[in-house]
Enzyme design. Sequence first.
Site, PDB file in Angstrom:
ATOM      1  CG  HIS A  78      -2.131  -0.753   1.178  1.00  0.00           C
ATOM      2  ND1 HIS A  78      -2.759  -1.255   2.308  1.00  0.00           N
ATOM      3  CD2 HIS A  78      -2.901  -1.150   0.138  1.00  0.00           C
ATOM      4  CE1 HIS A  78      -3.848  -1.914   1.963  1.00  0.00           C
ATOM      5  NE2 HIS A  78      -3.958  -1.870   0.650  1.00  0.00           N
ATOM      6  CB  CYS A  99      -2.594   0.228   8.818  1.00  0.00           C
ATOM      7  SG  CYS A  99      -1.589  -0.038   7.342  1.00  0.00           S
TER       8      CYS A  99
END
Length: 320
Positions: free
Chosen positions: A172, A313
């Site tokens: 990511h 996250c």
Amino acid sequence: MTTSTPGPTQTPRHFLMCRPTYFTVSYEINPWMDRARPVDTALAVSQWERLRDVYLDLGHQVDLIEPEPGLPDMVYAANGATVVDGLVYSALFRHPERAPEGPAYLKWFADRGYVTHSADHVNEGEGDLLVAGDVVLAGTGFRTEVSAHQEAADLWGREVLTLELVDPRFYHLDTALVVLRGSEGSGRGAGTARVAPDGTPPPLLSPLPDGAAPPRDAAHLTRARAEAPVDVAYYPPAFSPASQELLAERYPDAHHAAEDDALVLGLNAVSDGLHVIHTPAATRFAAALAERGYETIGVDTSELLRGGGGSKCCTLEIRP
């Protein structure tokens, strides 16, 4: 007259988080996950609570979404959606194990009166969509489709800049890049930053795999960036050569993280413009930020790293 760039300044933030009540590693969808190693869920909860408390102590608003059984990765709230200018763009996960998280997060926002958009293209929320002033930096390569970048640009009316990730450990964008100043997305001002001098809206960037830049004569974008200076840090080897060139051109003063800091997900950090919350294992990163005027706060998220995530996250930013 010389105009100095303003130094780090705190901006109040609104975060959404999810307690890791059901956190475990029951499948493997990134290089950080290993089902053979037992997970200490109680430790993960304790680390998460510390992270939440740091936000509250700094004066930020933290809302909570109820965790759901069978969704161990729901703790990674940043992946659940992206909120820009009050418009919620839902996540559409690549892996079926996480697919139910998207509707769960979208329902949370819809139940509270937010304007929501259900994604047609695979994207994993703020994992791959990071606001940087008036621009949205958009990752691709492992999870989010490039077509989702155009969908986001059309929804928000903002420039979306495609960045290609090439190292699976940094699956990511938010594992390889952090927006230190500008993540609140205030660069658009009153919503006119993207209006050309003749009064017509400029074309949105059509994201390309080679990371093509917008026209160099887009003065309206240059002015917006000048009014709201953005500061970022990133790990160059995580990106394709073309994306490295684009980042260097766009952010010539960015901090380039060292490999040892990147490999503990030191860049999976949260900044309110002054305070940067990150793993204490990223020691050189913390020292470099202090030299730039930021106040660093180390929060141990080592057990949550077992699923491939850190502070960022676990934190979805809600931008009104």
